[in-house]
Write an enzyme that holds these catalytic residues in place. Sequence first.
Site, PDB file in Angstrom:
ATOM      1  N   GLU A 181      -5.471  -4.809  -7.629  1.00 35.83           N
ATOM      2  CA  GLU A 181      -5.409  -4.952  -6.083  1.00 35.83           C
ATOM      3  C   GLU A 181      -6.723  -3.950  -5.628  1.00 35.83           C
ATOM      4  O   GLU A 181      -7.410  -3.810  -6.831  1.00 35.83           O
ATOM      5  CB  GLU A 181      -4.543  -3.576  -5.959  1.00 35.83           C
ATOM      6  CG  GLU A 181      -4.241  -2.599  -6.684  1.00 35.83           C
ATOM      7  CD  GLU A 181      -2.798  -1.225  -6.115  1.00 35.83           C
ATOM      8  OE1 GLU A 181      -2.087  -2.278  -5.917  1.00 35.83           O
ATOM      9  OE2 GLU A 181      -2.827  -0.627  -6.968  1.00 35.83           O
TER      10      GLU A 181
ATOM     11  N   ASP B  89      -6.096   5.793  -0.853  1.00 37.06           N
ATOM     12  CA  ASP B  89      -6.805   4.309  -0.992  1.00 37.06           C
ATOM     13  C   ASP B  89      -7.996   4.421   0.423  1.00 37.06           C
ATOM     14  O   ASP B  89      -8.063   3.709   1.404  1.00 37.06           O
ATOM     15  CB  ASP B  89      -5.671   3.736  -0.356  1.00 37.06           C
ATOM     16  CG  ASP B  89      -4.949   3.257  -1.198  1.00 37.06           C
ATOM     17  OD1 ASP B  89      -4.895   3.660  -2.253  1.00 37.06           O
ATOM     18  OD2 ASP B  89      -3.637   3.319  -0.157  1.00 37.06           O
TER      19      ASP B  89
END
Length: 344
Positions: A243, A31
């Site tokens: 997301e 991420d």
Amino acid sequence: MPEDSIDHIDFDDLRDRAISQPIVEHIYTADPSAHVFDGRIYIYPSHDVESDVPFDDLGSHFAMEDYHVISMDSVDGPATDHGVALHVDDVEWAERQMWAPDAHEKDGKYYLFFPAKDYDGIFRIGVAVSDSPVGPFVAQPAAIKGSFSIDPAVYRDHGGEYYMYFGGIWGGQLQRWREGVYRADGEGPLAHLPADDEPALCPKVARMTDDLLEFAEEPRDLVILDEEGAPLLQGDNDRRFFEAAWMHYYQGKYYFSYSTGDTHYICYAMGDSPYGPFTYAGRILEPVVGWTSHHSICEVDGRWYLFYHDSSLSEGVTHLRSIKVAEITYDEEGRIETLQPYRE
Ligand code: FUB
């Protein structure tokens, strides 16, 4: 990419065919939110760890406990791991699952924005502050008022305003907030999602207060439209938001990019305002090895780069990922050329 499709992968061959290699290999990272501060690249990733929590569709096995900041002089230069920048034990309101963070700078201070589950099992978003881009960061005693769900990404607009983009469905709990309060009833990742023929759940955007510690307004829906101007539908799994929100600005247009989750694409949509609406414009990255895909986009010395992750170093373990970087290019209309993460 689903776990059952990795059984026949030759990982030595896959790593040879990858368009980029892990930025660090001594820890697992994911991420990546990348920024350039004072001419140096700083990456704010999740720090993936082994866990004894079994795999489920809520991502409970993503049991991360702390953040490390990684920095580099250039995208192909050596990377420095600056050690633990913030640990969950030092965040009063947070109990577990330190998921995808982001950071920003304002007036010489650095702000780390991060999601974690509170002691009621509800994802909230917190802020921690430091005098240095690499921390250590000191967390505010409470989460941002009115915050919920996961994956904060903070964007500074040309006027100096800061906006937070956030949200994630399934384990990210966005669907449990459809009525403005958290709904704990209903089992599993699909409870409270709209039907397939209803408009998809929207990511959220809120302008931040001047001190970057709170929302200056109620979070708004960020609407993603199709080519005909209709909102994407929940059943449009190849294009709807799941997301990993990110915002960047390129040649007069705002680009909102995100992951489609269960179809494993990084996609983008273009608009004329930080609030949208945005029109779906295509894919940035085809599926990587590992279930999740998550990214950031950052300009370094006049070139544009996609920071992303895959699970090739861990040979396909979904929650043990590695951050990577690859250059992206735009065509004359500002469309981003789709990256294939592995050469044929
Ligand atoms: O790293 C935990 C979660 O996995 C992130 O918050 C999601 O975006 C996905 O990458």
